[in-house]
Write a protein that holds these residues in place. Structure first.
Motif, PDB file in Angstrom:
ATOM      1  N   UNK A  17      34.769  62.242  10.253  1.00 20.86           N
ATOM      2  CA  UNK A  17      35.369  63.461  10.772  1.00 20.86           C
ATOM      3  C   UNK A  17      36.863  63.457  10.579  1.00 20.86           C
ATOM      4  N   UNK A  18      37.463  64.625  10.866  1.00 11.21           N
ATOM      5  CA  UNK A  18      38.902  64.777  10.738  1.00 11.21           C
ATOM      6  C   UNK A  18      39.496  65.144  12.089  1.00 11.21           C
ATOM      7  N   UNK A  19      40.794  64.840  12.253  1.00  9.40           N
ATOM      8  CA  UNK A  19      41.472  65.151  13.493  1.00  9.40           C
ATOM      9  C   UNK A  19      41.196  64.113  14.552  1.00  9.40           C
ATOM     10  N   UNK A  20      40.980  64.573  15.787  1.00  7.02           N
ATOM     11  CA  UNK A  20      40.688  63.694  16.917  1.00  7.02           C
ATOM     12  C   UNK A  20      39.195  63.765  17.209  1.00  7.02           C
ATOM     13  N   UNK A  21      38.516  62.598  17.144  1.00  4.73           N
ATOM     14  CA  UNK A  21      37.067  62.552  17.333  1.00  4.73           C
ATOM     15  C   UNK A  21      36.758  61.681  18.550  1.00  4.73           C
ATOM     16  N   UNK A  22      36.512  62.274  19.714  1.00  7.02           N
ATOM     17  CA  UNK A  22      36.198  61.473  20.900  1.00  7.02           C
ATOM     18  C   UNK A  22      34.850  60.769  20.749  1.00  7.02           C
ATOM     19  N   UNK A  23      34.767  59.578  21.320  1.00  6.73           N
ATOM     20  CA  UNK A  23      33.497  58.833  21.333  1.00  6.73           C
ATOM     21  C   UNK A  23      33.497  57.945  22.563  1.00  6.73           C
ATOM     22  N   UNK A  24      32.434  57.212  22.756  1.00  4.78           N
ATOM     23  CA  UNK A  24      32.282  56.429  23.992  1.00  4.78           C
ATOM     24  C   UNK A  24      33.390  55.397  24.169  1.00  4.78           C
ATOM     25  N   UNK A  25      33.945  54.910  23.052  1.00  5.96           N
ATOM     26  CA  UNK A  25      34.950  53.859  23.155  1.00  5.96           C
ATOM     27  C   UNK A  25      36.380  54.322  23.013  1.00  5.96           C
ATOM     28  N   UNK A  26      36.628  55.627  23.082  1.00  9.23           N
ATOM     29  CA  UNK A  26      37.990  56.132  22.942  1.00  9.23           C
ATOM     30  C   UNK A  26      38.023  57.357  22.057  1.00  9.23           C
ATOM     31  N   UNK A  27      39.045  57.432  21.213  1.00  8.58           N
ATOM     32  CA  UNK A  27      39.201  58.571  20.301  1.00  8.58           C
ATOM     33  C   UNK A  27      39.621  58.027  18.939  1.00  8.58           C
ATOM     34  N   UNK A  28      38.898  58.449  17.897  1.00  3.57           N
ATOM     35  CA  UNK A  28      39.291  58.128  16.528  1.00  3.57           C
ATOM     36  C   UNK A  28      40.171  59.261  15.995  1.00  3.57           C
ATOM     37  N   UNK A  29      41.163  58.893  15.193  1.00  2.00           N
ATOM     38  CA  UNK A  29      42.080  59.874  14.619  1.00  2.00           C
ATOM     39  C   UNK A  29      42.088  59.714  13.098  1.00  2.00           C
ATOM     40  N   UNK A  30      41.997  60.834  12.403  1.00  2.00           N
ATOM     41  CA  UNK A  30      42.111  60.801  10.941  1.00  2.00           C
ATOM     42  C   UNK A  30      42.926  62.005  10.494  1.00  2.00           C
ATOM     43  N   UNK A  31      43.848  61.761   9.547  1.00  2.00           N
ATOM     44  CA  UNK A  31      44.707  62.823   9.042  1.00  2.00           C
ATOM     45  C   UNK A  31      44.949  62.583   7.558  1.00  2.00           C
ATOM     46  N   UNK A  32      45.143  63.659   6.828  1.00  2.00           N
ATOM     47  CA  UNK A  32      45.451  63.587   5.398  1.00  2.00           C
ATOM     48  C   UNK A  32      46.942  63.808   5.208  1.00  2.00           C
TER      49      UNK A  32
END
Length: 595
Positions: A9-24
């Motif tokens: 995914x792109x942007x901020x992706x919440x999940x059980x262990x926090x938030x993943x961030x991806x940007x171009x």
């Protein structure tokens, strides 16, 4: 961390262990995420560089509701940027918010109407039903408060002008600063989801207007996003040559760059996936498929982008509609992608609205062209009558130097007899001609003047002109064959078989399969006086019941209730039919007959 374990995914992706961030950000030297979870400290959560200019980090400390930005170290210094994929922002110039994608869609099993049974109502969230506070625009919740009116009117699809976050609190919406985020002044993303679910519960679908021909141009964090640009233009998200130029600024997205194409596709699919909208209307597609909007300089990558988005929508969301606003003689827009077309389900039809508006706004009867009206009724882009959306009012047709139809008819008396009679004559053409009919907000109660994003609808007129509201309701009921004897108005077939330029009478036959309860005959009088003892042909013998008379006094006290009645078609050739009947019709009026 190994690549296969990274969250997609792109942007901020919440999940059980926090938030993943991806940007171009392919030209950035370093990227970190800063926010309320780390004291806005750029040294705490750096992103790791990946392939093709993507950066990624998984932050255990971040959670839903946190505010954040990306901090990019570039040749031009440090740049703080709002996430291009932000699902929520504090404002167009504020911070991104880690958005909770969860929503209770349970029970939302809404089925969008077949396209030949759609009646669309275009509205602008900020002015449709204003708040008590004059300084605040309307919100999604204030639309919900009027859904009962729309349901009773009979519309089954609302088309909403753009809701992507824009500069300030009031706008038409065609200046999107953040296309993944819902305008906070309207209530934001959660309120939009609640509104869509509520509309579905009332049996009303939602079509959303999107803007991909340009972005911004103000409050645009995408501009020179990672510091790089050419010719002092927009950088990685935009063309950096003359192709950047549009009538709204030099901010046309670069349709030839894979990451930008994906960005726009992801946005279109987001509305369908996360917000359950039932269709998408694309603004000004002529400025996506061409540089100058008139076709003398094509943009092949823009055309292929439209094909790609429409193919993906058709594959993943069968039954949903995509609508082009191109307003050109272009049948390729609504042809299948496999045949070389752009793949839209329908398109706004300038070939209908302009002749119909001219016919009713022209002051002198002898100057009305019924040949132009016939052209408007019969025009097709392809073999499907419903590949066009037809209307007499839209946001474009009632602003930018033009006004609402009653205002155009009688600038000094927009609520008077002429304005009421001829504007409803136009409406009757919208609901009886082949195509997907569309109203613009307030049209059903004679909203006057012109559209502005600062002036709310005058809802008092709904009561003042309750008879006109009923006229629209009756037309929609017949258009949708609610009583089972006007199926022809949902059908593909039309024949304009009577056209009298001298007496300004036109008649046409609508049918689906043909026969009783299917065949419909529409007679329209574009003359200021009644027509008595008027003979026209009919497609079948026997009794034809009068289902609608726009001159009925119940629609307005000063309508004449001209004595139009059921007719009996008898043998005798007329207008190319073997049967004919004698009828009477009031001034500037429409009659609808069926068996």
């Amino acid at each position: 961390m190994r690549e296969e374990k990274k969250i997609t995914g792109m942007g901020a992706i919440p999940h059980d262990g926090g938030v993943a961030f991806r940007v171009w950000a392919p030209h950035a030297e370093r990227v970190s995420v800063i926010g309320s979870f780390n004291g806005w400290d750029g040294g705490k959560h750096p992103l790791q560089a990946g392939e093709n200019g993507y950066w990624y980090a998984d932050v255990a400390e971040a959670q839903v509701g946190d505010e954040y930005k990306f901090l990019l170290t570039t040749e031009k210094g440090e740049l703080k940027r709002i996430d291009p994929y932000a699902r929520e922002v504090t404002s167009s110039v504020g911070n991104a918010i880690v958005h909770d994608p969860g929503f209770d869609w349970q029970g939302d099993d809404f089925q969008f109407a077949p396209w030949n049974e759609l009646v669309i109502y275009e509205l602008h969230v900020g002015t449709f039903n204003d708040q008590d506070d004059d300084n605040k625009p309307g919100e999604f919740a204030s639309i919900s408060a009027r859904l009962s009116h729309l349901k009773k009117l009979g519309v089954n699809a609302i088309q909403i002008m753009p809701v992507g976050e824009f500069a300030g609190d009031r706008s038409w919406g065609y200046n999107p600063a953040h296309i993944f985020s819902v305008e906070i002044a309207y209530g934001g993303p959660l309120a939009f989801k609640q509104f869509v679910k509520r509309s579905h519960q009332e049996g009303i679908g939602v079509i959303l207007d999107v803007v991909y021909n340009h972005l911004g141009p103000s409050d645009l964090d995408l501009w020179q996003f990672d510091g790089w640009c050419e010719n002092d233009r927009g950088g990685i998200y935009f063309y950096n040559d003359e192709r950047a130029i549009t009538p709204w600024g030099e901010t046309r997205p670069d349709y030839g760059r894979g990451e930008v194409r994906q960005y726009l596709l992801d946005n279109a699919l987001m509305w369908l996936t996360e917000y359950h909208v039932d269709g998408i209307r694309f603004d000004c597609t002529q400025f996506i498929r061409t540089v100058n909007g008139v076709g003398t300089q094509e943009l092949p990558e823009g055309w292929s982008l439209l094909q790609w988005i429409n193919s993906q929508v058709a594959e993943k969301f069968p039954g949903r509609i995509t609508i082009a606003e191109d307003l050109q003689h272009n049948s390729w827009l609504t042809r299948d992608v496999g045949a070389g077309g752009a793949g839209f389900g329908s398109q706004w039809d300038a070939m209908f609205v302009h002749p119909i508006r001219l016919a009713v706004t022209t002051s002198k009867d002898e100057q009305r062209s019924l040949a132009a009206v016939r052209y408007a009724i019969c025009y097709r882009y392809n073999d499907d009558a419903f590949d066009r959306v037809i209307y007499s009012e839209s946001h474009d047709e009632v602003a930018n130097g033009k006004a609402r139809v009653p205002q155009e008819i009688s600038p000094n008396d927009p609520k008077g007899w002429y304005a009421r009679k001829r504007s409803t004559l136009a409406a009757a053409m919208v609901f009886t001609a082949p195509g997907i009919p569309m109203l613009f907000q307030g049209q059903e109660f004679l909203e006057g003047e012109w559209f502005r994003d600062t002036v709310p609808l005058d809802w008092d007129q709904k009561d003042e002109f309750h008879g006109i509201v009923r006229l629209y309701r009756d037309l929609i009921r017949l258009r949708l064959n609610r009583d089972g004897f006007t199926r022809g108005l949902c059908g593909q077939f039309t024949q304009v078989y009577h056209l009298n330029e001298e007496r300004k009478v036109i008649a046409f036959h609508r049918w689906d399969k043909g026969g009783p309860e299917d065949d419909v005959v529409v007679v329209a009088n574009f003359f200021h006086g009644p027509q008595d003892g008027y003979v026209i042909g009919f497609p079948a013998a026997g009794a034809w019941k009068l289902r609608f008379n726009s001159d009925w006094q119940g629609y307005n006290d000063d309508f004449h209730s001209h004595p139009s009645t059921d007719v009996v078609a008898e043998p005798g050739e007329c207008d190319g039919f073997p049967f004919h009947a004698v009828l009477s019709i009031g001034p500037y009026s429409v009659l609808i007959f069926s068996q």
